[in-house]
Design a protein around this motif. Sequence first.
Motif, short mmCIF file in Angstrom:
data_model
loop_
_atom_site.label_atom_id
_atom_site.label_comp_id
_atom_site.label_asym_id
_atom_site.label_seq_id
_atom_site.Cartn_x
_atom_site.Cartn_y
_atom_site.Cartn_z
N HIS A 239 61.18 28.20 37.85
CA HIS A 239 61.81 28.46 36.55
C HIS A 239 62.63 29.75 36.56
O HIS A 239 63.79 29.77 36.14
CB HIS A 239 60.73 28.54 35.47
CG HIS A 239 61.26 28.94 34.13
ND1 HIS A 239 61.84 28.05 33.26
CD2 HIS A 239 61.32 30.15 33.50
CE1 HIS A 239 62.24 28.68 32.16
NE2 HIS A 239 61.92 29.95 32.28
N ARG A 244 67.34 27.31 34.31
CA ARG A 244 66.65 27.41 33.02
C ARG A 244 65.96 28.75 32.83
O ARG A 244 65.11 28.90 31.96
CB ARG A 244 65.62 26.27 32.88
CG ARG A 244 66.26 24.88 32.88
CD ARG A 244 65.21 23.79 32.84
NE ARG A 244 65.83 22.47 32.89
CZ ARG A 244 65.79 21.59 31.90
NH1 ARG A 244 65.18 21.90 30.78
NH2 ARG A 244 66.37 20.42 32.01
N ARG A 245 66.31 29.72 33.63
CA ARG A 245 65.60 31.00 33.63
C ARG A 245 65.66 31.71 32.28
O ARG A 245 64.77 32.49 31.94
CB ARG A 245 66.17 31.91 34.71
CG ARG A 245 67.63 32.25 34.52
CD ARG A 245 68.21 33.01 35.70
NE ARG A 245 67.50 34.24 35.96
CZ ARG A 245 67.82 35.07 36.94
NH1 ARG A 245 68.84 34.77 37.73
NH2 ARG A 245 67.15 36.18 37.13
N PHE A 249 59.38 29.37 29.33
CA PHE A 249 58.44 28.83 30.31
C PHE A 249 57.07 28.81 29.65
O PHE A 249 56.56 29.86 29.25
CB PHE A 249 58.40 29.67 31.58
CG PHE A 249 57.36 29.21 32.57
CD1 PHE A 249 57.65 28.26 33.53
CD2 PHE A 249 56.06 29.72 32.54
CE1 PHE A 249 56.70 27.83 34.44
CE2 PHE A 249 55.09 29.30 33.44
CZ PHE A 249 55.42 28.36 34.40
N GLY A 291 63.74 24.32 28.41
CA GLY A 291 63.08 25.17 29.40
C GLY A 291 62.14 24.37 30.29
O GLY A 291 62.42 23.22 30.65
N THR A 292 61.01 24.98 30.64
CA THR A 292 60.06 24.39 31.59
C THR A 292 58.67 24.36 30.99
O THR A 292 58.22 25.34 30.38
CB THR A 292 60.03 25.21 32.89
OG1 THR A 292 61.35 25.30 33.43
CG2 THR A 292 59.11 24.58 33.92
#
Length: 514
Positions: A239, A244-245, A249, A291-292
């Motif tokens: 991530h 998508r940083r 997260f 995001g993740t």
Amino acid sequence: MFDQLAQPLVYAESLLTRFSTLAASSNSRALQQQLVAAAADLSHCPLAQLYLLDKTQTELTLCAEWLDGEPLVRGESALPSDYKDQQLLQYCLFQNQVLHVNALDSSLYATPFLPETDRSWRSLLCLPLHDRDNHLGGLLLIAQRDAEELDAYADSLRLLGDFAMCQLQLLQRLDAEPAIAPMSEESKISHERGYGLIGESPVMQRVYRLISKVLHNPVSVMVAGETGTGKELVARAIHDYGLRRTQPFIAQNCSALPEALLESELFGYTKGAFTGATQDRLGLFDAANNGTLFLDEIGDMPLSLQAKLLRVLQEGELRPLGSNQTHKVDVRIIAASHHDLRTLVDKGQFREDLFYRLGHFPIEMPPLRERGNDIQLLATRFAEEACHFLQRDPCRWSEEALEHLAGYHFPGNVRELKGLIARALLLCDGNVLLPEHFSLPDSAQPLASRSLRERLEQVERNLLLDCLRKNQGNQTIAASELGLPRRTLLYRMQRLKINAADLRHKEKAYVQSR
């Protein structure tokens, strides 16, 4: 689009001519040169550059460059997947946004990607380019030696660049030579180190290589490995170093909550969905949108929830508890488990369709005992961090203490090592860590007290025990994995005094560590 230009009709006519030129190109490399030449000519800029991402989106390559009216040929210039030290290019890629700087100051912005000339560069415009599937494929950059407003060219040049990307997709299927040179083995290793993880062993290098392949791809990832090996760290690395940083997260342990609570936590609920639901509440999927979402211990998720998770993975939509409406979410799923999911599938404890959906890209985290000198690297790093946390002077390591740790099996892996060091620092009254500060089992005798033959026999014994335990004592399969005839394996087991009781003890310790 042309309102800010001095002669909009002349510009529009020239732009259409460039579209026709690109459409007539029959060679991908020629098309790249034509694109940078067109960008420089239309914007009256002395410099234009074209950067392209490779098919796995793990490397950015400078493919074409136009300087002062002619093509500029430089040596191969490839940037790794984290684009380190290229902040402007990094911003444009990760944010997927147009970047315009009209007062470029070398003291504020690092521009090592721009060629050196007699006069410094004062302004630039960087545009993200997309292919026909709207996937980010590269960057088109123009630069001027004077401070100018270049954003007036952004919309038209982006259309031209996107058109060129679509043409490249078609032409690259016909070109004998790919537009982007394959990454060499040396360049792979050079950028695979790090990602926030610690380790230089060959097994960790393989992990870094796998991480680099999925940084900028939306595929689901399954991280497997024993407990305490750092599976969540891998998820965070994917991530933090991917596209998508800048988005959320979120991590959730699937074994930490009962089924009803886990379902409402993941999918959310509406007011009145159950007793106590006094208002609408978004779930973790909505919170992680764009995001993740990291689902730890996915093997412990109830079967009913697995079916609902499969729906989100397949259709990208979810329905909160108590609602009749579904809505779309864009969430990257990274799952992890210390269980062998294939075994759970065979036992009917895990859905086979979900297993194949999550297992597109598996990453196996190696146990600490297989990482060699990484044990000492991790030990020294954890000791530094613990000393900083305890606000005490850094402690030195005795050679005996490091050898003491290197000879231990570590059933709890990295998590156990970190705990051992934290305890040892509390027991250490002086400034040197000694073997007596580590409460290891009696079998983990300091290596310094053993001969070379004893050390080698201990390593061989641990290897055989690990392989036999992994295969539930099946000597034929273990011998095949080790590349030995079965008779040789039986001989070595007899010589090293390995019996069924040892295997049972090893299996019990392994289960307890989980």
